[in-house]
Design a protein around this motif. Structure first.
Motif, PDB file in Angstrom:
ATOM      1  N   GLY A  15       0.820  -1.198   0.000  1.00  0.00           N
ATOM      2  CA  GLY A  15       0.000   0.000   0.000  1.00  0.00           C
ATOM      3  C   GLY A  15       0.854   1.247   0.000  1.00  0.00           C
ATOM      4  N   ILE A  16       0.252   2.370   0.385  1.00  0.00           N
ATOM      5  CA  ILE A  16       0.961   3.650   0.433  1.00  0.00           C
ATOM      6  C   ILE A  16       1.107   4.081   1.890  1.00  0.00           C
ATOM      7  N   CYS A  17       2.106   4.953   2.139  1.00  0.00           N
ATOM      8  CA  CYS A  17       2.431   5.339   3.514  1.00  0.00           C
ATOM      9  C   CYS A  17       3.282   6.595   3.503  1.00  0.00           C
ATOM     10  N   PRO A  18       3.372   7.313   4.636  1.00  0.00           N
ATOM     11  CA  PRO A  18       4.268   8.461   4.745  1.00  0.00           C
ATOM     12  C   PRO A  18       5.724   8.000   4.686  1.00  0.00           C
ATOM     13  N   ASN A  19       6.492   8.577   3.808  1.00  0.00           N
ATOM     14  CA  ASN A  19       7.865   8.143   3.587  1.00  0.00           C
ATOM     15  C   ASN A  19       8.714   8.253   4.858  1.00  0.00           C
ATOM     16  N   GLY A  20       9.536   7.228   5.091  1.00  0.00           N
ATOM     17  CA  GLY A  20      10.471   7.238   6.215  1.00  0.00           C
ATOM     18  C   GLY A  20       9.947   6.656   7.506  1.00  0.00           C
ATOM     19  N   LEU A  21       8.656   6.386   7.586  1.00  0.00           N
ATOM     20  CA  LEU A  21       8.095   5.822   8.815  1.00  0.00           C
ATOM     21  C   LEU A  21       8.113   4.295   8.758  1.00  0.00           C
ATOM     22  N   LEU A  22       8.047   3.677   9.928  1.00  0.00           N
ATOM     23  CA  LEU A  22       7.973   2.224  10.020  1.00  0.00           C
ATOM     24  C   LEU A  22       6.509   1.800   9.948  1.00  0.00           C
ATOM     25  N   VAL A  23       6.231   0.798   9.124  1.00  0.00           N
ATOM     26  CA  VAL A  23       4.871   0.284   8.989  1.00  0.00           C
ATOM     27  C   VAL A  23       4.789  -1.070   9.695  1.00  0.00           C
ATOM     28  N   LYS A  24       3.887  -1.181  10.669  1.00  0.00           N
ATOM     29  CA  LYS A  24       3.655  -2.451  11.355  1.00  0.00           C
ATOM     30  C   LYS A  24       2.303  -3.006  10.923  1.00  0.00           C
ATOM     31  N   LEU A  25       2.282  -4.299  10.643  1.00  0.00           N
ATOM     32  CA  LEU A  25       1.055  -4.961  10.229  1.00  0.00           C
ATOM     33  C   LEU A  25       0.513  -5.791  11.382  1.00  0.00           C
ATOM     34  N   PHE A  26      -0.803  -5.726  11.572  1.00  0.00           N
ATOM     35  CA  PHE A  26      -1.462  -6.501  12.620  1.00  0.00           C
ATOM     36  C   PHE A  26      -2.571  -7.344  11.995  1.00  0.00           C
ATOM     37  N   LYS A  27      -2.660  -8.609  12.411  1.00  0.00           N
ATOM     38  CA  LYS A  27      -3.745  -9.495  11.977  1.00  0.00           C
ATOM     39  C   LYS A  27      -4.542  -9.889  13.214  1.00  0.00           C
ATOM     40  N   ASN A  28      -5.820  -9.572  13.215  1.00  0.00           N
ATOM     41  CA  ASN A  28      -6.680  -9.825  14.382  1.00  0.00           C
ATOM     42  C   ASN A  28      -6.063  -9.279  15.666  1.00  0.00           C
TER      43      ASN A  28
ATOM     44  N   GLY B 132       7.204   6.367  -0.356  1.00  0.00           N
ATOM     45  CA  GLY B 132       5.776   6.536  -0.186  1.00  0.00           C
ATOM     46  C   GLY B 132       4.965   5.266  -0.319  1.00  0.00           C
ATOM     47  N   SER B 133       5.617   4.104  -0.301  1.00  0.00           N
ATOM     48  CA  SER B 133       4.882   2.838  -0.409  1.00  0.00           C
ATOM     49  C   SER B 133       5.549   1.772   0.452  1.00  0.00           C
ATOM     50  N   PHE B 134       4.816   0.697   0.735  1.00  0.00           N
ATOM     51  CA  PHE B 134       5.351  -0.422   1.511  1.00  0.00           C
ATOM     52  C   PHE B 134       4.866  -1.732   0.923  1.00  0.00           C
ATOM     53  N   SER B 135       5.602  -2.796   1.207  1.00  0.00           N
ATOM     54  CA  SER B 135       5.223  -4.142   0.784  1.00  0.00           C
ATOM     55  C   SER B 135       5.928  -5.132   1.696  1.00  0.00           C
ATOM     56  N   LEU B 136       5.191  -6.074   2.246  1.00  0.00           N
ATOM     57  CA  LEU B 136       5.792  -7.079   3.100  1.00  0.00           C
ATOM     58  C   LEU B 136       5.060  -8.413   2.978  1.00  0.00           C
ATOM     59  N   GLN B 137       5.775  -9.482   3.358  1.00  0.00           N
ATOM     60  CA  GLN B 137       5.212 -10.822   3.379  1.00  0.00           C
ATOM     61  C   GLN B 137       4.600 -11.080   4.747  1.00  0.00           C
ATOM     62  N   ALA B 138       3.389 -11.638   4.760  1.00  0.00           N
ATOM     63  CA  ALA B 138       2.684 -11.833   6.027  1.00  0.00           C
ATOM     64  C   ALA B 138       2.059 -13.210   6.110  1.00  0.00           C
ATOM     65  N   ASP B 139       2.052 -13.733   7.323  1.00  0.00           N
ATOM     66  CA  ASP B 139       1.383 -14.990   7.630  1.00  0.00           C
ATOM     67  C   ASP B 139      -0.085 -14.684   7.949  1.00  0.00           C
ATOM     68  N   LEU B 140      -0.907 -15.713   7.952  1.00  0.00           N
ATOM     69  CA  LEU B 140      -2.318 -15.551   8.273  1.00  0.00           C
ATOM     70  C   LEU B 140      -2.786 -16.666   9.197  1.00  0.00           C
TER      71      LEU B 140
ATOM     72  N   ASN C  75      -9.110 -13.122   8.735  1.00  0.00           N
ATOM     73  CA  ASN C  75      -8.037 -12.276   9.262  1.00  0.00           C
ATOM     74  C   ASN C  75      -8.386 -10.813   9.004  1.00  0.00           C
ATOM     75  N   GLU C  76      -8.380 -10.030  10.052  1.00  0.00           N
ATOM     76  CA  GLU C  76      -8.614  -8.588   9.946  1.00  0.00           C
ATOM     77  C   GLU C  76      -7.261  -7.888   9.943  1.00  0.00           C
ATOM     78  N   LEU C  77      -6.872  -7.316   8.817  1.00  0.00           N
ATOM     79  CA  LEU C  77      -5.548  -6.707   8.652  1.00  0.00           C
ATOM     80  C   LEU C  77      -5.627  -5.199   8.825  1.00  0.00           C
ATOM     81  N   ILE C  78      -4.707  -4.659   9.631  1.00  0.00           N
ATOM     82  CA  ILE C  78      -4.582  -3.220   9.843  1.00  0.00           C
ATOM     83  C   ILE C  78      -3.101  -2.861   9.815  1.00  0.00           C
ATOM     84  N   ALA C  79      -2.749  -1.804   9.092  1.00  0.00           N
ATOM     85  CA  ALA C  79      -1.375  -1.290   9.070  1.00  0.00           C
ATOM     86  C   ALA C  79      -1.320  -0.013   9.891  1.00  0.00           C
TER      87      ALA C  79
END
Length: 297
Positions: A73-86, A98-106, A111-115
């Motif tokens: 997705g997209i994000c403010p440049n330079g910040l850390l993006v944490k992904l949460f599932k449930n 200005g973007s992020f991409s990561l591999q995630a388990d489920l 699964n309710e995903l929030i960045a």
């Protein structure tokens, strides 16, 4: 002789106090540095991020049949993006360009995903949009209960190049023993054998400074797998600082120079006050001697 006595009485006291206080501060800072710590504490305040991330993939309401999946997705440049599932931490990546991409388990099922973005002070920004994804396991492990999971209390860690980076990882669920494969993002990998669910420590040394994607995969005795992506920081060499500055280090290993101005800010008005008090005392002493019929000095 008269002027010399007045000057000496007005200057000697504040000068001696200045030398004593400055010497105490110097010894305190040196003792703290020799002990591997800093004897001066403070809080650097800054507003938390006001703009959050937005998850573009996967599509809300989609169903997947294999893991890991790509969350981007997209994000403010330079910040850390944490992904949460449930509500459970499921990985991190640095926002670049200005973007992020990561591999995630489920989890199996919904699964309710929030960045959520975080700044260098680990202050959170707003939550992203919520994406609901269903993991429909069609593999031979579809009927297995108690699948293995990987997580950590640290989404980002760091150390200087050539120094050991230590990372606590929590492995739970599944059935041991486990084969754990770690890709450090610099072309190097580690393979570990873990007998039982537990917290274990990963260690690595980076040769050059940079931001690295660390991908961890754990496979239990039933071939059920768990995945976790994290963010490692290899800083440049520490800069040499003078006695007027201090260097802070965050959990991520990032260094930040903080100017220590408060000793001067405290000493300058203190010296002015003591000089004024000395002058006032000298004036009273002259008047008292004149009243008593004595020599003024």
């Amino acid at each position: 002789m008269l002027n010399r006595k007045i000057i000496l009485s007005q200057v000697a006291l504040p000068f001696l106090i200045f030398v004593a206080v400055f010497g105490f501060l110097t010894l305190s800072v040196r003792a703290a540095q020799e002990a591997g710590s800093v004897g001066i504490e403070g809080t650097i305040s800054a507003p938390p991020p006001t703009t959050g991330a937005t998850i573009s993939l996967p599509i809300n309401g989609s169903t997947v049949t294999s893991i890991p999946i790509t969350v981007s997705g997209i994000c403010p440049n330079g910040l850390l993006v944490k992904l949460f599932k449930n509500g459970v931490f499921s990985g991190s990546v640095q926002c670049e360009g200005g973007s992020f991409s990561l591999q995630a388990d489920l989890f199996t099922g919904t699964n309710e995903l929030i960045a959520r973005v975080y700044d260098d002070l680990d202050q959170p920004g707003p939550d992203s949009n919520t994406i609901n994804v269903t993991f429909q396991d069609n593999s031979a492990n579809a009927t297995l209960a108690n699948r293995p999971t990987l997580t950590s209390n640290f989404a980002k860690r760091g150390a200087n190049p050539g120094q050991t980076l230590s990372w606590p990882i929590v492995l739970s669920g599944g059935v041991g023993p486990y084969a754990v494969n770690v890709e450090w993002g610099d072309g190097k990998t580690d393979l570990l054998s873990i007998s039982n669910p537990q917290e274990f420590i990963l260690e690595h040394k980076y040769d050059t400074a940079g931001i690295y994607k660390v991908i961890i995969k754990a496979v239990d005795s039933r071939d059920a797998a768990a995945f976790l992506q994290l963010t490692a920081i290899a800083n440049g060499p520490l800069s040499q600082t003078t006695s007027s500055a201090d260097t802070e280090q965050t959990d991520a290993g990032q260094t930040r120079t903080v100017t220590i101005w408060w000793p001067a800010a405290l000493l300058i008005p203190f010296i002015i006050t003591t000089f004024w008090l000395g002058k006032r005392y000298e004036k009273k002493r002259i008047i008292r001697n004149l009243i008593d019929g004595k020599r003024p000095f």
